[in-house]
Write a protein that holds these residues in place. Structure first.
Motif, PDB file in Angstrom:
ATOM      1  N   LEU A 113      11.356  -5.255  -3.347  1.00  0.00           N
ATOM      2  CA  LEU A 113       9.657  -5.711  -3.572  1.00  0.00           C
ATOM      3  C   LEU A 113       9.155  -4.523  -4.162  1.00  0.00           C
ATOM      4  CD1 LEU A 113       7.575  -7.747  -2.651  1.00  0.00           C
ATOM      5  CD2 LEU A 113       7.491  -6.609  -0.496  1.00  0.00           C
ATOM      6  N   LEU A 130       4.763  -7.977   3.625  1.00  0.00           N
ATOM      7  CA  LEU A 130       5.821  -7.211   4.274  1.00  0.00           C
ATOM      8  C   LEU A 130       6.449  -7.755   5.411  1.00  0.00           C
ATOM      9  CD1 LEU A 130       4.405  -3.496   4.371  1.00  0.00           C
ATOM     10  CD2 LEU A 130       6.354  -4.450   3.135  1.00  0.00           C
ATOM     11  N   TYR A 133       8.771 -10.805   3.619  1.00  0.00           N
ATOM     12  CA  TYR A 133       9.940 -10.407   3.070  1.00  0.00           C
ATOM     13  C   TYR A 133      10.925  -9.754   3.983  1.00  0.00           C
ATOM     14  CZ  TYR A 133      12.896  -8.241  -0.389  1.00  0.00           C
ATOM     15  OH  TYR A 133      13.994  -7.763  -1.172  1.00  0.00           O
ATOM     16  N   SER A 144      16.084  -4.506   3.818  1.00  0.00           N
ATOM     17  CA  SER A 144      14.771  -4.710   3.200  1.00  0.00           C
ATOM     18  C   SER A 144      14.320  -3.513   2.287  1.00  0.00           C
ATOM     19  CB  SER A 144      13.848  -5.128   4.059  1.00  0.00           C
ATOM     20  OG  SER A 144      12.421  -5.002   3.580  1.00  0.00           O
ATOM     21  N   VAL A 146      11.884  -1.975  -0.457  1.00  0.00           N
ATOM     22  CA  VAL A 146      10.293  -1.910  -0.831  1.00  0.00           C
ATOM     23  C   VAL A 146       9.767  -0.771  -1.624  1.00  0.00           C
ATOM     24  CG1 VAL A 146       7.958  -2.557  -0.155  1.00  0.00           C
ATOM     25  CG2 VAL A 146       9.731  -3.354   0.957  1.00  0.00           C
TER      26      VAL A 146
END
Length: 293
Positions: A113, A130, A133, A144, A146
């Protein structure tokens, strides 16, 4: 002629001696039972086989753990109610606006992301992008990743491995990640995931013990029969376990692509989100409810 009729499908038309004869074989009421057996479903409609999610340095715990359904994550991102209890919470906003949805769809294709700053939205007093995701990563059993874009050209790449729900391996996975790029920092908002050994002092560790997401005992009581919170609680009730780097933008993007391949986070068949039929505009409230923007 009768033998031929047995071999034809349920409904067919046969022409014999210039005469048209139609056959319709009755369907059996137990046909659905056989269909379930053929596709490997139990009586409750659940798959009998759990897909394994693992890589060279990581493995997600997929059996006997609570995880949301991907469809439910998509539903609450539109403000619709989830079918599985616990997927969302009124205190944790998940509904995305138009700009956030574009970034969300792009993240599924790229494997990580990209967002401006922290993603904080003052109307929600939180970061819905956030939250959504991270829930998606939890549903898929993946880390995850980011990339937080800074205004000075220095960006922060953060890898949260808590969606793997395998705390026994967090320390080892984090150490392996720091070897992929210099300057990595391990950040855990809670107690140490393993009570046997502390985190390696060679890497910087930042612990936020005052965080409202930190659990008093993340691993649970190993001497009791109570299951660990990592097996039973929704991801928004579990503290993140992160590895972060502060890098120039081109270096941060390159590392993000590398980590997306390493953690298998790229969805090659991901399609843009489609707005559900009959979706109503959100109301001007801070938190949840169906249709909160």
């Amino acid at each position: 002629f009768l033998q031929l009729a047995v071999m034809i499908p349920a409904t067919a038309v046969i022409v014999k001696n210039h005469c048209t004869v139609a056959f319709t074989r009755p369907s059996h009421h137990y046909h659905g039972q056989y269909s379930r057996k053929l596709i490997g479903l139990s009586a409750k409609g659940k798959s009998s086989k759990v897909k394994r999610r693992a890589g060279d340095i990581w493995e997600a715990k997929m059996e006997n753990v609570w995880r949301p359904e991907i469809n439910d994550v998509e539903r609450i991102s539109w403000g619709k109610p989830a079918k599985k209890k616990g997927t969302g919470s009124r205190g944790v906003p998940h509904r995305l606006n138009q700009d956030e949805r574009f970034l969300f769809d792009q993240a599924r294709k790229k494997g990580f992301l990209e967002m401006e700053g922290s993603g904080w939205r003052s109307q929600r007093r939180d970061a819905p992008l956030l939250n959504t995701y991270r829930s998606l990563c939890d549903a898929r059993g993946q880390a995850s990743i980011v990339l937080h874009k800074g205004s000075t050209g220095i960006d922060e790449l953060v890898i949260d491995i808590s969606p793997l729900r395998n705390p026994e391996t967090f320390q080892q996975v984090a150490q392996e990640c720091t070897q992929q790029q210099e300057g990595g920092q391990i950040v855990f908002e809670g107690n140490e995931p393993s009570g046997d050994e502390p985190l390696d002092s060679g890497n910087s560790v930042v612990a936020d013990h005052n965080s409202n997401k930190a659990l008093s005992n993340v691993d649970g009581d190993s001497g009791s029969d109570n299951p660990s919170p990592w097996e039973t609680r929704p991801i928004y009730q579990l503290p993140p376990f992160c590895i972060s780097w502060e890098l120039q933008r081109n270096e941060a993007k390159s590392l993000g692509k590398k980590m997306a391949i390493l953690f298998d986070t790229i969805e090659e068949k991901a399609t843009p989100s489609k707005k559900p039929v009959g979706l109503k505009p959100g109301k001007s409230r801070r938190h949840g409810g169906y249709g909160i923007g």
